[in-house]
Design a protein around this motif. Sequence first.
Motif, short mmCIF file in Angstrom:
data_model
loop_
_atom_site.label_atom_id
_atom_site.label_comp_id
_atom_site.label_asym_id
_atom_site.label_seq_id
_atom_site.Cartn_x
_atom_site.Cartn_y
_atom_site.Cartn_z
N GLY A 65 0.80 -1.22 0.00
CA GLY A 65 0.00 0.00 0.00
C GLY A 65 0.83 1.26 0.00
N GLY A 66 0.22 2.34 -0.43
CA GLY A 66 0.80 3.66 -0.39
C GLY A 66 -0.32 4.68 -0.25
N THR A 67 -0.02 5.86 0.26
CA THR A 67 -1.06 6.84 0.54
C THR A 67 -0.67 8.23 0.05
N THR A 68 -1.59 8.87 -0.66
CA THR A 68 -1.48 10.28 -1.04
C THR A 68 -2.37 11.08 -0.10
N VAL A 69 -1.85 12.17 0.45
CA VAL A 69 -2.61 13.01 1.36
C VAL A 69 -2.76 14.41 0.75
N LEU A 70 -3.99 14.90 0.71
CA LEU A 70 -4.29 16.23 0.19
C LEU A 70 -4.93 17.07 1.28
N SER A 71 -4.57 18.33 1.34
CA SER A 71 -5.16 19.28 2.28
C SER A 71 -5.96 20.32 1.51
N THR A 72 -7.20 20.52 1.90
CA THR A 72 -8.10 21.43 1.19
C THR A 72 -8.65 22.47 2.14
N ARG A 73 -8.79 23.71 1.66
CA ARG A 73 -9.41 24.77 2.44
C ARG A 73 -10.65 25.28 1.71
N GLY A 74 -11.63 25.71 2.49
CA GLY A 74 -12.81 26.32 1.91
C GLY A 74 -13.95 25.36 1.59
N LEU A 75 -13.79 24.09 1.93
CA LEU A 75 -14.82 23.08 1.66
C LEU A 75 -14.73 22.02 2.74
#
Length: 220
Positions: A65-75
């Motif tokens: 396994g591997g993981t991509t992490v995204l950070s979002t603002r405004g939603l």
Amino acid sequence: MTLVSGPTGPGSIDDFELFYARRALSRLRNLLGRQALLNLLADDLDKGEAFLRESARTSGGAFTGGTTVLSTRGLGAAAFVGWMDKAFADENVLLEAQPEHYAMVGQADGSVHVVENVGPHVCSFYLGDWAAEAMAWAEDAAELLPKADFPFKKATNLFLADGTIVGRVLIQFGDTEGGFTSSLSVYLPTSCSPEVLEHHLRHFAVEFRNWIVAASATLA
């Protein structure tokens, strides 16, 4: 190279190129139609299926396994997950998220037929029903995050038409101050090279970034 003058709209030369590349790709997809595109890819799809089947066989059911992490603002996470649940009924929205999406077609049983790249291989496979509860295997995944922080979770197998499991996906979303975090995990057979896994982590980054942008525009 620096753009000194000329265009008055915002963006870099890379932004301009991306816009035109997306527009050209969309035109070609629409002109060809799904079946004609799949006909063109027939030889690639045969090779892609052979790759996935052999990878599953030689890995004996084990996955890396591997993981991509995204950070979002405004939603918020709930708003995005709600948007995504509806978006999976619209193939155009799914296709536009990633240049290497060739087909993403909902099936009567709730699964989705996907034709996309897995590393350099163009592959045809199915995603299980996202609406189902997280599958039992996900409860033991090292990547499983606390429900208190990531209450929105979806898990599924990736499988061939005959049911052979060739991968897994676990996606998790949780609110942060002013936004949310996406934890996007993919599991491929252990015999796949690290490069294949790396490219799918990049694939996740592109498609989910574009889905989040589309959701933000729709829900604004």
